[in-house]
Design a protein around this motif. Structure first.
Motif, short mmCIF file in Angstrom:
data_model
loop_
_atom_site.label_atom_id
_atom_site.label_comp_id
_atom_site.label_asym_id
_atom_site.label_seq_id
_atom_site.Cartn_x
_atom_site.Cartn_y
_atom_site.Cartn_z
N GLY A 85 -67.20 -79.90 -3.91
CA GLY A 85 -66.76 -79.61 -5.26
C GLY A 85 -67.89 -79.21 -6.19
N VAL A 86 -69.08 -79.01 -5.62
CA VAL A 86 -70.23 -78.67 -6.46
C VAL A 86 -70.21 -77.17 -6.76
CG1 VAL A 86 -72.74 -78.52 -6.55
CG2 VAL A 86 -71.64 -80.59 -5.66
N ALA A 87 -70.25 -76.84 -8.04
CA ALA A 87 -70.27 -75.44 -8.47
C ALA A 87 -71.64 -75.02 -8.95
CB ALA A 87 -69.25 -75.23 -9.59
N THR A 88 -72.47 -75.98 -9.35
CA THR A 88 -73.79 -75.65 -9.92
C THR A 88 -74.86 -76.58 -9.35
OG1 THR A 88 -72.81 -74.85 -11.98
CG2 THR A 88 -75.12 -75.50 -12.07
N LEU A 89 -75.96 -75.97 -8.94
CA LEU A 89 -77.09 -76.70 -8.36
C LEU A 89 -78.27 -76.61 -9.31
CD1 LEU A 89 -76.95 -74.79 -4.93
CD2 LEU A 89 -75.77 -76.92 -5.46
N VAL A 447 -60.05 -78.74 -7.38
CA VAL A 447 -58.74 -79.35 -7.23
C VAL A 447 -58.85 -80.36 -6.10
CG1 VAL A 447 -56.29 -78.95 -6.77
CG2 VAL A 447 -57.64 -77.18 -7.96
N PHE A 448 -58.62 -81.63 -6.43
CA PHE A 448 -58.75 -82.66 -5.39
C PHE A 448 -57.66 -83.72 -5.50
CE2 PHE A 448 -60.57 -86.20 -7.84
CZ PHE A 448 -61.16 -85.58 -8.94
N GLY A 468 -60.10 -84.38 1.10
CA GLY A 468 -59.42 -84.54 -0.18
C GLY A 468 -59.72 -83.49 -1.22
N ILE A 469 -60.61 -82.53 -0.92
CA ILE A 469 -60.90 -81.47 -1.89
C ILE A 469 -60.28 -80.19 -1.37
CG2 ILE A 469 -62.73 -80.11 -3.01
CD1 ILE A 469 -64.52 -82.59 -2.76
N SER A 470 -59.26 -79.69 -2.05
CA SER A 470 -58.55 -78.54 -1.49
C SER A 470 -59.08 -77.21 -1.98
CB SER A 470 -57.05 -78.66 -1.76
OG SER A 470 -56.80 -79.04 -3.09
N SER A 471 -59.38 -77.09 -3.30
CA SER A 471 -59.86 -75.80 -3.82
C SER A 471 -61.07 -76.01 -4.72
CB SER A 471 -58.78 -75.11 -4.66
OG SER A 471 -57.57 -75.01 -3.96
N ASP A 482 -58.12 -74.38 0.80
CA ASP A 482 -57.50 -75.38 1.69
C ASP A 482 -58.55 -76.26 2.35
OD1 ASP A 482 -54.96 -74.38 1.11
OD2 ASP A 482 -55.06 -72.90 2.74
N GLY A 483 -59.54 -76.64 1.59
CA GLY A 483 -60.55 -77.56 2.10
C GLY A 483 -61.66 -76.91 2.89
N SER A 484 -61.57 -75.60 3.14
CA SER A 484 -62.60 -74.93 3.93
C SER A 484 -63.50 -74.07 3.04
CB SER A 484 -61.98 -74.03 4.99
OG SER A 484 -61.23 -74.79 5.87
#
Ligand SMILES: [Zn+2]
Length: 497
Positions: A85-89, A447-448, A468-471, A482-484
């Motif tokens: 779920g990380v969008a920013t590093l 989305v989780f 548990g994290i889908s998008s 779908d979690g991938s």
């Protein structure tokens, strides 16, 4: 006719990142930004929809403690992060960065740093600006922000000199910090247990932090001592910030070594007292009792740092003899039929200083106490080794906080846990228009399932995506479906403010 929205995430529980109670609603995305939040009428015209009923919709997580500088180029999908779920590093931590990459730094890098940051086939950049452009050209899936790194700058200017810088050297170091800040860096980091950060006196760091002050950046530090000297080291970091007039972020805050368990009970009040005086002190932590770093940093000349039991040190990755990966140092000593000190020395020599170690040195009580502090953000400190068995925090930090500490233990509310991963870091590191589910903000979203989210990696088998994290969206583009996780060049190099 074009649809009103590119995507609508429908019917989720919106946890907006501010800490406010979750509320049901839809989130619409257009042109990379959040176009609307609330109850959107069905058929409002969206090119795509995600059904989020029963799920949480939150801002994309911000990993404030990354060492993915080179991984952003080598592994632009950074799937080990986006799947969490990380969008920013936020990269360039612990005084270690990828620029300025002059000849002196390149030679230093070749002597073992690749074990930590990853191999560099060819340094095609020199300045910070050139490095950021190189990352941009690699089209990573996640956003990246960078800290100017004191250790890297010091090597570029002074090599491995132990003494204080001359006036001339100080002027050149300041120029490098300025160049980084001009190119968009968010602040200055230091790593004061490492070579060469450990050679720097407090004054040197204050003077460099003053450069950052002019730009509104912050000072981030892996402090000088996380063991018996923890309190003095926290005080030094706060002093540097106070003298330079900049906010301070304490990296991976912890009390290391059995003799020092419980010291966070005294370190956290130091932070509160400084804040009461008006110094902006914050911190980050990862939710594990094991640390991880370069073996050479905890075993100079083969001798493990005081208080470190060889059985508590696991070798995560090496360059050549992969049979040692996942083995503890006492085991390796018996495999080699050598005393521990000689075995460690041999391992460092044969593996060209590249081994990365995992050390079981913390107490769960301290970990929880730090995580509970309202100024504590989440930072993975993951080391993206291409081989071996990296510390599971590389794959599991964020879902572990939300699954274990939020859901199972109730240490934090869901809203508070998400705040520490989103708006708190966005405000602290000045990442504009991020960290909240709010109209007009960039569409970094997760989305989780709050009932299922959990890390799945272990020390034996760490390379596992969480459940548990889908998008996950980065700037409006789906990087996890779908979690991938999938590689999509959705990320941007973020500039401060
Ligand atoms: Zn560190």
């Amino acid at each position: 006719m074009r649809d009103a929205y590119d995507l609508v995430i429908r019917g989720g529980a919106i946890v907006d990142g501010t800490g406010a109670p979750s509320r049901p609603g839809d989130v619409a995305v257009r042109d990379g930004r959040i176009a609307a939040v609330g109850n959107l009428v069905q058929g409002a015209g969206a090119a795509a929809e995600i059904d989020a009923s029963g799920l949480v919709v939150s801002p994309g997580f911000i990993d404030v403690h990354c060492h993915d500088d080179i991984a952003l180029i080598n592994i632009p999908g950074v799937e080990f992060k986006t799947a969490q779920g990380v969008a920013t590093l936020v990269c360039g931590n612990c005084g270690l960065g990828a620029a300025p990459a002059n000849e002196q730094f390149r030679q230093f890098y070749a002597r073992g740093t690749e074990g930590v940051l990853g191999p560099v086939e060819e340094f095609t950049w020199r300045s910070h600006r050139e490095f950021y452009d190189t990352v941009r050209a690699a089209k990573p899936s996640a956003n990246a922000a960078f800290l100017a790194a004191h250790g890297t700058i010091r090597i570029a200017v002074m090599g491995l000199d132990r003494g204080p810088p001359s006036d001339e050297q100080m002027a050149v170091m300041k120029e490098h910090v300025r160049e980084a800040m001009d190119a968009g860096a968010v602040g200055l980091s230091s790593g004061l247990i490492y070579v060469p950060g450990t050679f720097a006196r407090t004054e040197e760091l204050i003077e460099l932090a003053r450069v950052v002050e002019k730009y509104g950046g912050l000072y981030v530090s892996h402090i000088r001592n996380e063991g018996s000297g923890l309190l003095d080291a926290v005080a030094e970091a706060i002093h540097i910030g106070e003298e330079a007039g900049v906010p301070v972020q304490l990296s991976h805050h912890k009390a290391s070594g059995e003799a020092n368990f419980g010291l966070t009970e005294q370190s956290l009040p130091l932070i509160d007292e400084a804040r009461a005086r008006g110094v902006g002190v914050t911190m980050d932590a990862y939710p594990y009792v094991a640390a991880s770093t370069a073996l050479v940093a905890i075993a100079r000349g083969g001798r493990l740092a005081p208080g470190l039991d060889p059985h508590d040190v696991l070798i995560a990755s090496v360059k050549h003899q992969h049979e040692y990966e996942g083995k503890r140092v006492d085991e390796i000593a018996s495999m080699m039929d050598l005393p521990v000190e000689d075995a460690v020395q041999r391992l460092l020599r044969e593996e060209e200083n590249t081994p990365v170690a995992v050390m079981f040195v913390m107490d769960e009580v301290d970990v929880r106490r730090v995580l509970q502090h309202p100024q504590c953000m989440i930072g993975s400190d993951g080391l993206p080794s291409p081989t071996g068995k990296p510390h599971p925090r590389l794959y599991g930090t964020f879902p572990r906080v939300l699954g274990r500490y939020v859901r199972e233990e109730g240490l934090l509310s869901l809203e508070e846990g998400v705040r520490r991963m989103t708006s708190l870091p966005a405000q602290t590191f000045k990442l504009t228009d991020r960290g909240e589910v709010r109209e007009g903000y960039w569409a970094d979203l997760v989305v989780f399932d709050p009932a299922a989210i959990i890390d799945t990696g272990t020390y034996e088998d760490p390379r596992q995506y969480p459940r548990g994290i889908s998008s996950v969206l980065v700037n409006g583009q789906l990087v996890v479906v779908d979690g991938s996780p999938r590689q999509v060049g959705a990320g941007q190099v973020l500039a401060r403010g």
